[in-house]
Every structure is written in C-alpha cells, then in structure tokens.
Design a protein around this motif. Structure first.
Motif, PDB file in Angstrom:
ATOM      1  N   ASN A   2       0.816  -1.212   0.000  1.00 47.13           N
ATOM      2  CA  ASN A   2       0.000   0.000   0.000  1.00 47.13           C
ATOM      3  C   ASN A   2       0.850   1.263   0.000  1.00 47.13           C
ATOM      4  OD1 ASN A   2      -3.125  -0.431   0.354  1.00 47.13           O
ATOM      5  ND2 ASN A   2      -2.135  -2.086   1.478  1.00 47.13           N
ATOM      6  N   VAL A 104      -6.598  -5.016  -3.814  1.00 49.81           N
ATOM      7  CA  VAL A 104      -6.112  -4.739  -2.458  1.00 49.81           C
ATOM      8  C   VAL A 104      -7.162  -5.137  -1.424  1.00 49.81           C
ATOM      9  CG1 VAL A 104      -5.426  -2.919  -0.846  1.00 49.81           C
ATOM     10  CG2 VAL A 104      -4.518  -2.933  -3.178  1.00 49.81           C
ATOM     11  N   THR A 108      -6.821  -8.223   1.255  1.00 49.14           N
ATOM     12  CA  THR A 108      -7.006  -7.920   2.680  1.00 49.14           C
ATOM     13  C   THR A 108      -8.053  -8.823   3.309  1.00 49.14           C
ATOM     14  OG1 THR A 108      -6.418  -5.598   2.285  1.00 49.14           O
ATOM     15  CG2 THR A 108      -7.603  -6.095   4.316  1.00 49.14           C
ATOM     16  N   THR A 121      -8.254  -2.589   7.028  1.00 48.97           N
ATOM     17  CA  THR A 121      -8.500  -1.591   5.982  1.00 48.97           C
ATOM     18  C   THR A 121      -8.006  -0.223   6.429  1.00 48.97           C
ATOM     19  OG1 THR A 121     -10.416  -2.796   5.120  1.00 48.97           O
ATOM     20  CG2 THR A 121     -10.273  -0.454   4.597  1.00 48.97           C
ATOM     21  N   ASN A 124      -4.304  -0.321   6.100  1.00 52.99           N
ATOM     22  CA  ASN A 124      -3.957  -0.178   4.683  1.00 52.99           C
ATOM     23  C   ASN A 124      -3.984   1.282   4.255  1.00 52.99           C
ATOM     24  OD1 ASN A 124      -3.788  -2.942   4.523  1.00 52.99           O
ATOM     25  ND2 ASN A 124      -5.631  -3.206   3.301  1.00 52.99           N
ATOM     26  N   ASN A 128      -1.241   3.783   2.849  1.00 56.49           N
ATOM     27  CA  ASN A 128      -1.499   4.375   1.542  1.00 56.49           C
ATOM     28  C   ASN A 128      -1.298   5.888   1.579  1.00 56.49           C
ATOM     29  OD1 ASN A 128      -2.723   4.322  -1.253  1.00 56.49           O
ATOM     30  ND2 ASN A 128      -4.233   5.568  -0.210  1.00 56.49           N
TER      31      ASN A 128
END
Length: 412
Positions: A2, A104, A108, A121, A124, A128
C-alpha cells in the motif's frame, strides 16, 4: 504494498493537469477531457474487473500486470508530445487502475476475514496515505529542482516497488473464498481465520448479478457515493490550476503541499475510523465526510492566496481519510456472504468513474466560460445534495448495530 502503490492508483493524478497547462500549454477544456478519460474507461471496465478479481486465483499477478501498464503509460506520455498520445496513455492508465482497489481489498479480506477487515483496511489506508505524502514530497522536489517530466518517472519507479511488494505476499495465505466475500456461514469463527488455518473453506451459494444490482440498499449507497465523488473529483485539479496561474515556477511545490497536507491528515483519520466504526457505526462517521465537502468547495472561492488554498486541504484530508476506509467496509457489509464483494466494488467504482468524469469535464468547461468561483460553487451545491441524500436514504450497515439490515440470502 500500500505504501508504494499509493501514488500509482491514479497515475500522475492532478500533476497531469499542471503539466498540460504549464508545459504543453493546453486550455482548461482539453485538460478536463484528459483528466476524465481514466474515469470514462473505468465506466466500461471497472465492473468486469471486479468480477475478474472475484474469480481469479492469482490476485498478486493482476496487480503486477496493472502496475506494468501504468509504468509504460507514464514513460510514453513524456516521450511523445501528441495530444492523441496523452489521451491514449490516460485511457490505458484508467484501464489498469480499475484493478487496484478490488485487488487490495480482496487480498485484505482473504488474509484477515470479516471480523478484522475494518481494522486492517484502516491500516492499509494509513500506509497508503503515508505513501502519498512520500510521493508528493518527491514529486514537488523533482518538479521544482529538475523538470516536471521527472514526476512521471517517479510514478513508474513506484510501480516497480509496488509490484515487488505484492509478490512478497505468500499466495497460500490468501483465502480466495473469503477474498470474494463468500463463506458457508459468515458468523462461523472458523471462516474468519487466516486461510493458512482454514485449508478447505466450504463456499455458500453465489448471489446472482441481477440480485446484487437490484438490491435497493446497494443502489442507494451507490447514488450517495457517486454524488460525493462528483462534487469532490474536480476540486483538487482546479486548485492546482489556480496555483499554477499565479506562480508557474512553484506550481509543483504548491500542488505537492496540497497533497501532503491532505494525506498527513488522512493517516491519523484512517487509523481513527478503523477503531471508531465498529462501535459508533459506519453511517455517523461517513456523515462527517459528506458534511465537510460543501464547506471545502465554498472556502476555495474566498481567496486566491496559495497558503490559504493549501490550508483548506485539511478538510480534504478529513473527508478522504473517512471515505477511503468506510466505503470499503460498507460494501463488505452489504455483500457479506454473497460471493460478490469485488463485483459490487467494481460496479460502484464504475458509477464513481461516471461521477468523476462528469465532474472534471463539466467543471473544466464551467471554469473556462464562467471562472473558478462558479466552478467551485457548483461543486459545493452538488456536495450539499450528496449530504442530504446520504443522511435520509442510506441505512447503517454494521450487522452488530443493525442486525435487521443483514444482506439477503444469496441465490445462484
């Protein structure tokens, strides 16, 4: 993964608008067309891309393929000067980036299951946004001290590093049944464990495509996020153009500052949302993102000062940090047990592509004929409509807080 792919998902993003304006000397209208092409291509490909991810047993390879296309498109865009080449590379980038979000999210969900999906999430998204900060800092420095074309080379390098990271993930650790939102019993703790300990999950029936597309809860959610994206998509490119017109030399630095401010806010917001959503519900948290968007649009009309415009990006960070986490979690809620998680992600992303394409083209020509003030005010009006629709028409999706809103049983 990410971290490195953060700057790849949207290609060169808003930097392209400044590049075309200051280096290629394009008009705002054609720039709007170039910026909208990825969204238009996504309209055609995002839904089948989601189905492709649902059915694929090689999700990491899909991500590598998409990254290769984006990297080549970036290199070609700075090698050839023809407008047709720019349009073509933007179209290819749009096709490739339809893969990122569902892959992605699928990886996940396949790694951690539904019960830990919200937390992962959020993690992530935090990585990101950190990657976006890193890339924006590098892009600003490259554009200021070297040349603008270097930003395109930076994105290509990120594609390589992101692909390397993806290939480092153990494919045996990805439960492909969970990755598409399907299991024999969504409440069975065994089905929630890492696939390394669940060797042969028993899949339930897969919901029909028509059943998913006709689901009124999914349709209302889709309308709300499309309105949100329509209001949001054109704002940052327009701000970049305003900054470029007032100070062409420092335009890359100012654009990087806009991105960095927003992304720095998104990192803690994404982490907070991942912890807050399970206890407070998805809808109250998401409402905050919808509420700040019209305020942001109005604030952009109050001053042309570069430092003021950059500071308004704090609101973009708040809304974007919430949207990136909650939207995926709500889709997972709405599709739990159906086996159509990535398909619905793709379908909604298709709708978002329509909203983004209409936003950038419409705002571009509105600015060309009536000025930047009119463009921002029009986007703020759409954002207000989006807030009202989400408030009154979209239900809470957390199965713990709204058990009567669980997805209907899947039918094949």
């Amino acid at each position: 993964m990410n971290l490195f792919l953060a700057d790849v998902r949207d290609g060169v993003g808003p930097y392209l608008a400044i590049y075309l304006l200051t280096v290629r000397h394009w008009q705002p209208g054609p720039i709007g067309i170039a910026m909208s092409l990825p969204g238009l291509v996504a309209v055609l490909l995002q839904t089948p891309a989601g189905s492709w991810v649902d059915n694929s047993q090689h999700k990491r390879r899909l991500l590598v393929l998409a990254s290769a296309v984006v990297a080549v498109s970036c290199l070609v865009a700075v090698t050839f000067v023809s407008p047709a080449i720019i349009y073509a590379t933007q179209a290819l980038t749009g096709a490739a980036t339809t893969i990122y979000a569902p892959v992605v999210a699928a990886i996940t969900l396949g790694l951690v299951g539904h019960r830990r999906f919200a937390q992962q999430t959020g993690r992530n998204e935090a990585f990101n946004h950190s990657g976006n900060v890193l890339a924006a800092m590098l892009a600003g420095l490259i554009g200021y001290y070297w040349r603008y074309e270097g930003i395109f080379y930076l994105v290509a390098a990120m594609c390589v590093l992101g692909s390397w990271s993806a290939l480092r993930i153990d494919p045996a650790a990805i439960n492909n049944e969970l990755a598409r939102g399907q299991s024999a019993d969504a409440s069975d703790p065994a089905a929630e464990n890492n696939s390394a300990t669940v060797s042969a999950p028993v899949a339930g029936p897969t919901a029909g495509i028509r059943q998913m597309l006709a689901n009124p809860r999914i349709l209302r959610f889709a309308v709300a996020v499309v309105l949100f994206h329509f209001a949001n998509a054109a704002m940052l490119p327009l701000v970049g153009q305003k900054l470029a017109l007032s100070n062409q030399k420092a335009s890359a630095l100012f654009m990087s500052a806009c991105i960095i401010v927003a992304q720095l806010v998104m990192v803690p917001v994404a982490a907070w949302v991942s912890r807050r959503a399970p206890e407070a519900g998805r809808k109250p948290v998401f409402l905050l993102a919808f509420a700040v968007l019209p305020i942001r649009g109005v604030l952009y009309t109050l001053s042309n000062n570069a430092f003021f415009l950059v500071s308004v990006q704090v609101l973009d960070g708040l809304a974007g940090g919430i949207f990136g986490v909650i939207s995926v979690i709500m889709i997972a809620d709405l599709t739990r047990g159906t086996g159509r998680f990535n398909f619905v992600q793709g379908a909604i992303a298709t709708a978002l592509g329509i909203g983004a394409a209409l936003s950038t083209v419409g705002a571009g020509y509105l600015v060309q004929h009536f000025g930047y003030r009119a463009g921002f005010l029009a986007l703020a009006v759409v954002a207000t409509v989006a807030l009202g629709f989400f408030w009154y028409c979209v239900e809470e999706t957390n199965p713990v807080l709204a058990p009567n809103q669980l997805p209907e049983p899947a039918t094949s």
